[in-house]
Design an enzyme around this catalytic site. Structure first.
Site, PDB file in Angstrom:
ATOM      1  N   GLU A 275      -6.404   5.314   7.614  1.00  0.00           N
ATOM      2  CA  GLU A 275      -6.107   6.723   7.300  1.00  0.00           C
ATOM      3  C   GLU A 275      -7.302   7.383   6.621  1.00  0.00           C
ATOM      4  OE1 GLU A 275      -2.467   5.929   5.223  1.00  0.00           O
ATOM      5  OE2 GLU A 275      -1.586   5.292   7.122  1.00  0.00           O
TER       6      GLU A 275
ATOM      7  N   GLY B 174       2.475   2.445  10.533  1.00  0.00           N
ATOM      8  CA  GLY B 174       3.451   3.513  10.329  1.00  0.00           C
ATOM      9  C   GLY B 174       4.182   3.930  11.592  1.00  0.00           C
TER      10      GLY B 174
ATOM     11  N   ASN C 110       0.886  -1.167   0.000  1.00  0.00           N
ATOM     12  CA  ASN C 110       0.000   0.000   0.000  1.00  0.00           C
ATOM     13  C   ASN C 110       0.922   1.214   0.000  1.00  0.00           C
ATOM     14  OD1 ASN C 110      -1.855   2.028   0.467  1.00  0.00           O
ATOM     15  ND2 ASN C 110      -2.132   1.529   2.642  1.00  0.00           N
ATOM     16  N   TRP C 111       1.061   1.802  -1.153  1.00  0.00           N
ATOM     17  CA  TRP C 111       2.039   2.896  -1.284  1.00  0.00           C
ATOM     18  C   TRP C 111       1.602   4.198  -0.628  1.00  0.00           C
ATOM     19  CZ3 TRP C 111       4.242   2.744  -7.015  1.00  0.00           C
ATOM     20  CH2 TRP C 111       5.144   1.670  -7.108  1.00  0.00           C
ATOM     21  N   LYS C 112       0.316   4.330  -0.353  1.00  0.00           N
ATOM     22  CA  LYS C 112      -0.212   5.583   0.209  1.00  0.00           C
ATOM     23  C   LYS C 112       0.126   6.742  -0.741  1.00  0.00           C
ATOM     24  CE  LYS C 112       0.159   3.401   4.650  1.00  0.00           C
ATOM     25  NZ  LYS C 112       0.253   3.499   6.089  1.00  0.00           N
TER      26      LYS C 112
ATOM     27  N   GLU D  66      -5.660  -4.427  10.519  1.00  0.00           N
ATOM     28  CA  GLU D  66      -4.586  -3.453  10.717  1.00  0.00           C
ATOM     29  C   GLU D  66      -4.823  -2.661  11.998  1.00  0.00           C
ATOM     30  OE1 GLU D  66      -2.490  -2.537   6.733  1.00  0.00           O
ATOM     31  OE2 GLU D  66      -4.004  -1.030   7.108  1.00  0.00           O
TER      32      GLU D  66
ATOM     33  N   HIS E 217      -9.225   1.931   4.615  1.00  0.00           N
ATOM     34  CA  HIS E 217      -7.966   2.040   5.354  1.00  0.00           C
ATOM     35  C   HIS E 217      -8.148   3.010   6.527  1.00  0.00           C
ATOM     36  CE1 HIS E 217      -3.831   3.022   6.343  1.00  0.00           C
ATOM     37  NE2 HIS E 217      -3.529   1.853   5.816  1.00  0.00           N
TER      38      HIS E 217
ATOM     39  N   GLY F  74       2.815  -1.085   4.151  1.00  0.00           N
ATOM     40  CA  GLY F  74       3.001   0.313   3.784  1.00  0.00           C
ATOM     41  C   GLY F  74       4.468   0.618   3.548  1.00  0.00           C
ATOM     42  N   GLY F  75       5.123   1.122   4.568  1.00  0.00           N
ATOM     43  CA  GLY F  75       6.507   1.601   4.457  1.00  0.00           C
ATOM     44  C   GLY F  75       7.446   0.631   3.744  1.00  0.00           C
TER      45      GLY F  75
ATOM     46  N   SER G 113       3.253  -2.082  10.191  1.00  0.00           N
ATOM     47  CA  SER G 113       4.697  -2.211  10.396  1.00  0.00           C
ATOM     48  C   SER G 113       5.233  -3.609  10.091  1.00  0.00           C
ATOM     49  CB  SER G 113       5.094  -1.775  11.814  1.00  0.00           C
ATOM     50  OG  SER G 113       4.747  -0.411  12.030  1.00  0.00           O
TER      51      SER G 113
END
Ligand code: PGA
Length: 251
Positions: free
Chosen positions: A97, A173, A9-11, A167, A95, A234-235, A213
């Protein structure tokens, strides 16, 4: 047997040019890794570049959101048909966010899920508790509620195209990963909620990812758990070597 799905998930990261570069570098690293599906969910503007770069590889492309209406006066939104026509196969929905910063509710998550499924997309539906909810002892209640709300009016047949991603909000993150046991437990609550609606046999077939994470160091331990059928990353999905290591851990 449940399908393992490793999804990035590149955001709001990567431009179209960087997208093409990244996928060209990643493709040989994950080629032939057929024990899991490899997916990259990318910003809408990056989709054409991603689809083009992923042609002929085992990397599948996803979007990060979809609107619930087919068309109309919804400035800035993107429909499921627009996504499928662009070559998108997966879409992240709900998500944390989006729930936190963009007023996403359990109801709109449900509507987006239905729109995605009706258009033939695979929905990666996100659920997860905040730290406060966990400390108050509501993790199970919350996860079951969010899961059932998201899947309202989704048929058992459509459920075949649903992945649920557990999640925990406190792990996203932050560098704080849920322990493998916490991930397994959370994913288990999601599966139990699905079983309560669709029956245990159906619930056993649904892919439930863990996200928060997950990285090249902890993926193997998390993925070894009974209820963890993949990851939403993500990251670590922004670094080809790290993402490759997670795909390797899923083999
Ligand atoms: P993270 O993000 O891996 O950077 O914690 C996961 C997610 O938000 O899907």
């Amino acid at each position: 047997m449940r399908k393992t799905v490793i999804a990035g998930n590149w955001k709001m990261n990567m431009t179209p040019a960087k997208t093409a570069e990244f996928i060209k570098a990643l493709a040989p690293m994950v080629a032939g890794k057929d024990k899991c599906d490899v997916v990259l969910c990318v910003p809408a503007i990056d989709i054409p570049a991603a689809v083009e770069a992923a042609k002929g590889t085992n990397i599948k492309i996803g979007a990060e959101n979809v609107h619930f209406k087919a068309s109309g006066a919804f400035t800035g939104e993107i429909s499921a048909e627009m996504l499928t026509e662009a070559g998108v196969e997966y879409v992240v929905i709900g998500h944390s966010e989006r729930r936190q910063y963009f007023a996403e509710t359990d109801q709109t998550v449900n509507l987006r899920t239905l729109a995605a499924l009706n258009a033939g997309l695979k929905a990666i539906v996100c659920v997860g508790e905040t730290l406060e909810q966990r400390e108050l002892g509501y993790t199970e209640t919350l996860l079951k509620f969010q899961t059932k709300m998201a899947l309202t009016n989704v048929s058992a047949e459509q459920l075949k195209n649903v992945i649920v991603a557990y999640e925990p909000v406190w792990a996203i993150g932050t560098g704080v990963t849920a322990t493998a046991d916490q991930a397994d437990e959370g994913n288990g609550f999601v599966r139990a909620a699905i079983a309560e609606v669709y029956g245990a046999d159906v619930a056993e077939t649904v892919t439930v990812q863990y996200g928060g994470s997950m990285n090249d160091k902890n993926a193997a331990e998390l993925l070894a758990k009974e209820n963890v059928d993949g990851g939403l990353i993500g990251g670590a999905s922004l670094v080809a070597e790290k993402f490759k290591a997670i795909v390797d851990a899923a083999q």
